[in-house]
Design a protein around this motif. Sequence first.
Motif, PDB file in Angstrom:
ATOM      1  N   MET A   1      -8.672  39.171  55.007  1.00  0.00           N
ATOM      2  CA  MET A   1      -7.707  39.741  55.596  1.00  0.00           C
ATOM      3  C   MET A   1      -6.949  38.773  54.896  1.00  0.00           C
ATOM      4  SD  MET A   1      -5.328  41.475  57.678  1.00  0.00           S
ATOM      5  CE  MET A   1      -3.317  40.644  57.779  1.00  0.00           C
ATOM      6  N   GLY A   2      -7.352  37.461  54.144  1.00  0.00           N
ATOM      7  CA  GLY A   2      -6.712  36.518  53.489  1.00  0.00           C
ATOM      8  C   GLY A   2      -6.393  37.324  52.032  1.00  0.00           C
ATOM      9  N   LYS A   3      -7.454  38.354  51.603  1.00  0.00           N
ATOM     10  CA  LYS A   3      -6.984  38.317  49.885  1.00  0.00           C
ATOM     11  C   LYS A   3      -6.151  39.377  49.917  1.00  0.00           C
ATOM     12  CE  LYS A   3     -11.644  37.308  48.372  1.00  0.00           C
ATOM     13  NZ  LYS A   3     -12.895  37.877  47.419  1.00  0.00           N
ATOM     14  N   ILE A   4      -5.897  40.249  51.406  1.00  0.00           N
ATOM     15  CA  ILE A   4      -4.758  41.044  51.590  1.00  0.00           C
ATOM     16  C   ILE A   4      -3.661  40.587  51.159  1.00  0.00           C
ATOM     17  CG2 ILE A   4      -3.743  42.999  53.388  1.00  0.00           C
ATOM     18  CD1 ILE A   4      -6.851  43.874  54.387  1.00  0.00           C
ATOM     19  N   TRP A   5      -3.026  39.681  52.538  1.00  0.00           N
ATOM     20  CA  TRP A   5      -2.018  38.837  51.932  1.00  0.00           C
ATOM     21  C   TRP A   5      -2.102  37.945  50.026  1.00  0.00           C
ATOM     22  CZ3 TRP A   5       1.781  39.483  54.721  1.00  0.00           C
ATOM     23  CH2 TRP A   5       1.782  40.240  56.645  1.00  0.00           C
ATOM     24  N   SER A   6      -2.965  37.847  49.567  1.00  0.00           N
ATOM     25  CA  SER A   6      -2.922  37.025  48.271  1.00  0.00           C
ATOM     26  C   SER A   6      -2.716  38.083  47.937  1.00  0.00           C
ATOM     27  CB  SER A   6      -4.249  36.631  47.768  1.00  0.00           C
ATOM     28  OG  SER A   6      -4.332  36.601  46.569  1.00  0.00           O
ATOM     29  N   ILE A   7      -3.175  39.702  47.866  1.00  0.00           N
ATOM     30  CA  ILE A   7      -2.150  41.307  47.064  1.00  0.00           C
ATOM     31  C   ILE A   7      -1.257  40.969  46.567  1.00  0.00           C
ATOM     32  CG2 ILE A   7      -2.601  42.982  46.492  1.00  0.00           C
ATOM     33  CD1 ILE A   7      -5.442  42.956  47.125  1.00  0.00           C
ATOM     34  N   TYR A   8      -0.722  40.966  48.336  1.00  0.00           N
ATOM     35  CA  TYR A   8       0.703  41.108  48.724  1.00  0.00           C
ATOM     36  C   TYR A   8       1.862  39.897  48.070  1.00  0.00           C
ATOM     37  CZ  TYR A   8       5.092  41.984  51.650  1.00  0.00           C
ATOM     38  OH  TYR A   8       6.151  42.118  52.365  1.00  0.00           O
ATOM     39  N   ARG A   9       1.213  38.629  48.322  1.00  0.00           N
ATOM     40  CA  ARG A   9       2.445  37.873  48.029  1.00  0.00           C
ATOM     41  C   ARG A   9       2.167  37.643  46.440  1.00  0.00           C
ATOM     42  NH1 ARG A   9       0.191  35.114  52.128  1.00  0.00           N
ATOM     43  NH2 ARG A   9      -1.799  34.115  50.008  1.00  0.00           N
ATOM     44  N   THR A  10       1.211  38.016  45.780  1.00  0.00           N
ATOM     45  CA  THR A  10       0.728  38.138  44.678  1.00  0.00           C
ATOM     46  C   THR A  10       2.325  39.408  43.703  1.00  0.00           C
ATOM     47  OG1 THR A  10      -1.123  37.088  44.753  1.00  0.00           O
ATOM     48  CG2 THR A  10      -0.066  38.599  41.943  1.00  0.00           C
ATOM     49  N   ASP A  11       1.381  40.368  44.102  1.00  0.00           N
ATOM     50  CA  ASP A  11       3.472  41.381  43.966  1.00  0.00           C
ATOM     51  C   ASP A  11       4.600  40.602  43.782  1.00  0.00           C
ATOM     52  OD1 ASP A  11       1.007  43.323  43.876  1.00  0.00           O
ATOM     53  OD2 ASP A  11       1.216  44.273  45.857  1.00  0.00           O
ATOM     54  N   TRP A  12       4.746  40.254  45.046  1.00  0.00           N
ATOM     55  CA  TRP A  12       6.516  39.978  45.211  1.00  0.00           C
ATOM     56  C   TRP A  12       6.724  39.032  44.322  1.00  0.00           C
ATOM     57  CZ3 TRP A  12       9.999  43.347  46.835  1.00  0.00           C
ATOM     58  CH2 TRP A  12       9.000  43.368  47.393  1.00  0.00           C
ATOM     59  N   LYS A  13       6.100  38.043  43.984  1.00  0.00           N
ATOM     60  CA  LYS A  13       5.726  37.106  43.440  1.00  0.00           C
ATOM     61  C   LYS A  13       6.165  37.351  41.795  1.00  0.00           C
ATOM     62  CE  LYS A  13       3.984  32.537  41.271  1.00  0.00           C
ATOM     63  NZ  LYS A  13       2.843  31.623  42.030  1.00  0.00           N
ATOM     64  N   ASN A  14       5.409  38.093  41.279  1.00  0.00           N
ATOM     65  CA  ASN A  14       5.068  39.253  39.831  1.00  0.00           C
ATOM     66  C   ASN A  14       6.439  40.072  39.589  1.00  0.00           C
ATOM     67  OD1 ASN A  14       2.939  38.332  38.988  1.00  0.00           O
ATOM     68  ND2 ASN A  14       1.796  40.125  40.162  1.00  0.00           N
ATOM     69  N   ILE A  15       6.638  40.746  41.191  1.00  0.00           N
ATOM     70  CA  ILE A  15       8.554  41.362  40.887  1.00  0.00           C
ATOM     71  C   ILE A  15       9.286  39.880  40.313  1.00  0.00           C
ATOM     72  CG2 ILE A  15       9.666  42.457  42.561  1.00  0.00           C
ATOM     73  CD1 ILE A  15       7.294  43.755  43.704  1.00  0.00           C
ATOM     74  N   SER A  16       9.502  39.369  41.388  1.00  0.00           N
ATOM     75  CA  SER A  16      10.789  38.427  41.093  1.00  0.00           C
ATOM     76  C   SER A  16      10.659  37.917  40.266  1.00  0.00           C
ATOM     77  CB  SER A  16      10.405  36.560  42.564  1.00  0.00           C
ATOM     78  OG  SER A  16       9.338  36.152  42.255  1.00  0.00           O
ATOM     79  N   ASN A  17       9.542  37.734  39.339  1.00  0.00           N
ATOM     80  CA  ASN A  17       9.586  37.094  38.119  1.00  0.00           C
ATOM     81  C   ASN A  17      10.258  37.749  36.988  1.00  0.00           C
ATOM     82  OD1 ASN A  17       8.274  34.536  39.099  1.00  0.00           O
ATOM     83  ND2 ASN A  17       6.341  34.783  38.660  1.00  0.00           N
ATOM     84  N   VAL A  18      10.323  39.632  37.159  1.00  0.00           N
ATOM     85  CA  VAL A  18      11.245  40.369  36.144  1.00  0.00           C
ATOM     86  C   VAL A  18      11.922  41.313  36.916  1.00  0.00           C
ATOM     87  CG1 VAL A  18      10.584  42.436  34.796  1.00  0.00           C
ATOM     88  CG2 VAL A  18       8.576  40.773  35.857  1.00  0.00           C
ATOM     89  N   PRO A  19      12.808  40.298  36.734  1.00  0.00           N
ATOM     90  CA  PRO A  19      14.406  40.979  36.645  1.00  0.00           C
ATOM     91  C   PRO A  19      14.653  42.590  37.100  1.00  0.00           C
ATOM     92  CG  PRO A  19      14.928  39.354  35.383  1.00  0.00           C
ATOM     93  CD  PRO A  19      13.404  39.473  35.255  1.00  0.00           C
ATOM     94  N   ILE A  20      14.420  43.130  35.290  1.00  0.00           N
ATOM     95  CA  ILE A  20      13.889  44.264  35.558  1.00  0.00           C
ATOM     96  C   ILE A  20      13.287  44.937  37.033  1.00  0.00           C
ATOM     97  CG2 ILE A  20      11.663  44.999  34.276  1.00  0.00           C
ATOM     98  CD1 ILE A  20      15.560  46.892  33.828  1.00  0.00           C
ATOM     99  N   ALA A  21      12.051  44.452  37.173  1.00  0.00           N
ATOM    100  CA  ALA A  21      11.763  44.737  38.248  1.00  0.00           C
ATOM    101  C   ALA A  21      12.625  45.112  38.966  1.00  0.00           C
ATOM    102  CB  ALA A  21      10.158  44.652  38.789  1.00  0.00           C
ATOM    103  N   ILE A  22      12.835  43.965  39.331  1.00  0.00           N
ATOM    104  CA  ILE A  22      14.190  43.963  40.707  1.00  0.00           C
ATOM    105  C   ILE A  22      15.121  45.133  41.004  1.00  0.00           C
ATOM    106  CG2 ILE A  22      15.764  42.437  41.907  1.00  0.00           C
ATOM    107  CD1 ILE A  22      14.276  40.095  40.855  1.00  0.00           C
ATOM    108  N   LEU A  23      15.781  45.474  39.780  1.00  0.00           N
ATOM    109  CA  LEU A  23      16.295  46.059  39.553  1.00  0.00           C
ATOM    110  C   LEU A  23      16.159  47.858  40.379  1.00  0.00           C
ATOM    111  CD1 LEU A  23      19.388  47.676  38.714  1.00  0.00           C
ATOM    112  CD2 LEU A  23      18.645  47.249  36.277  1.00  0.00           C
TER     113      LEU A  23
END
Length: 675
Positions: A1-23
């Motif tokens: 379950m921890g790895k599932i949440w890890s993937i989820y957190r990593t996704d949003w961290k990566n999104i927040s680091n790329v403005p074009i992705a947020i757009l």
Amino acid sequence: MGKIWSIYRTDWKNISNVPIAILLLGALTILPSAYAWINIKAMWDPYSNTSGIKVAVANEDEGAEIQGKKINVGKEIVQNLKDNKKLGWVFVHYTTAKKGVEKGDYYAYLYIPTDFSKKMTSILEINPKKPQILFGVNEKINAVAPKIASSGASSITNQISQAFVKTVGDAIFSGFYKAGIELEKALPSIHNMEDQIFKLEQALPEIDAMGKKAIELEGKLPEIREKGQKIIELEQRIPEITQAGNSILKVEANLPLVNEASDKILALQDKLTDLNRVNGIITQVEANLSEIETNINQAIERTAQAAAQAETSANTSKLTTLHDDLVNLHTTVMQARVELKQKVSDGEQIINSSANFMKNDLPTIEKRIHQAANFVRNDLPAVISDIRKAANLIRTKLPGLEAAVHKAANLARNDLPGFEAQIRSTADKLRRLKGSVNVNDLIQFLKHDPQAESSFLSSPVLLKTKRIFPIPNYGSAMTPFYTMLALWVGATFLIASLRVDVEDAQKYKSYQVYFGRLLTFLTIGILQAVIVSLGDLYFIHTYAVDKLWFVLLSILIGIVFVIITFTLCSVFGTIGKGLAIILLVLQISSSGATFPVSTTSAFFQKIYPFMPFTYAVSMLRETVGGMVVDVVIKDISYLLLFVAVSFLLAFVLKKPLSQRIEKTAALAKSSKIIQ
């Protein structure tokens, strides 16, 4: 379950680091909402703007005349259409209307022909003809507009029919009303007629007997004709009858002479003894003559003896002559006596017979002569007049009487049985009618208000609509469909724009990758559902009875659709994206979201229970119109079943197919055109 949440957190961290992705994610979140809002607003109230649908109207009705009154139904239709704003009515010539529809200037045309009113009034004729309004529609311009135009045309024909039925009904029920008044006035006559029919039924045996007598009389017509001929012959002998009557009067006038002769005959009868004495005297004379004759003979003998002694021949001669004369006289007297005796005997018989007649029969005959004379004086003229009348009647009326008798006999033979059957049948029907129908009730029915009755006839049924779960406008009614469609489109955008796998996938198990990345997709899907549902309610102001449940169930639908589309793409890769599009196409027609599924083909009706749209749109409709808990629970249960099937598909097929899907994706990318 921890790895599932890890993937989820990593996704949003990566999104927040790329403005074009947020757009991009912002666009993916909002675009489905825009799709729903634009379509809902466009379909908000489409039937309020139908006046823009132009329909050409061409009226060439020449009118008609009914009972001296001129009418023109075509003009009345045109006048009513000018006040009708449901469609854009344009009044032009028929040729212009046809060309305008063919060129697309008008969606349809209505043509009222020249004989429209004439055919409308043909209901009064033996063979009525239905009038026609020619309706032409251009179906290539638009799929919906022809249907609206057709609906408008049907509405017009219905109005015409209702107006016509009301007019005719008014005439009919006015006639009924008058008939009711007249029937009420004629009620005594009707009852009298009933009584007469019943009496006639009772008299049928007598009528039948009369018919038999008519047939019998017909058989006696030759005899009657023969006797009639005798009356005519008797008329011809009237002069003889008159003469005989005059003779009787003369006889009556001579009766005193007859009486006088009678008296003389009776007196003569009294003198018959004298006649008998004459006969005796003659007999005595005859005896005296015989004696004288004997004496003369003796004298002659003595004279002869004396003559021998002396000359006495002269005396002897004289005695002989006297003797001869006496013999002749004696013979004459004898003959006379015999004749007289015979005549006296005959006369005595005649006189006695006449005397008996006079004493016994003459009074009766005299009485009858007086009666006959009285008849001649008093009654014979009337009898002669009656004979002449009877003869004239026989000459002039007997042929007609014979024809009438023949007719009556034929009627008795041929028609009387049927007539008797009809009378009995009519009497039976009257008895049944009296038992089943009250004439007074019928009169009251006929006297109903003609206006009210004709109004009822034109619209016999009033459609009282009870709106169950009412929705105020078409846009709100279509909101469940377009909201659900937007959520599926949003989920499809996600699998088309975002990766369903993760970097360094070998570090994770397949189910960890599946659920870890699914959480990211679900987060975006939930945002899509929140935005589209809240926008429906507060941006474009669609109607919903249960607003909170509308938002919550929209989120549930978004979650379900994301799971389904994500699972297809995660398990089948690029092929899964195509499957999501195919499912979208199939569900639009098979879910009953636009048209009832019963109007679709058999294929779509069969797949209807297996489509997520079927239950998603049903569930959202409950929140818009008014929730029935059982329906909502059933729809949620089926949607969760689709989620369970998706998870099962992922658990069973994702790992076995992952390497093959990667190879397929690599081959697709090697084409340098497929992502």
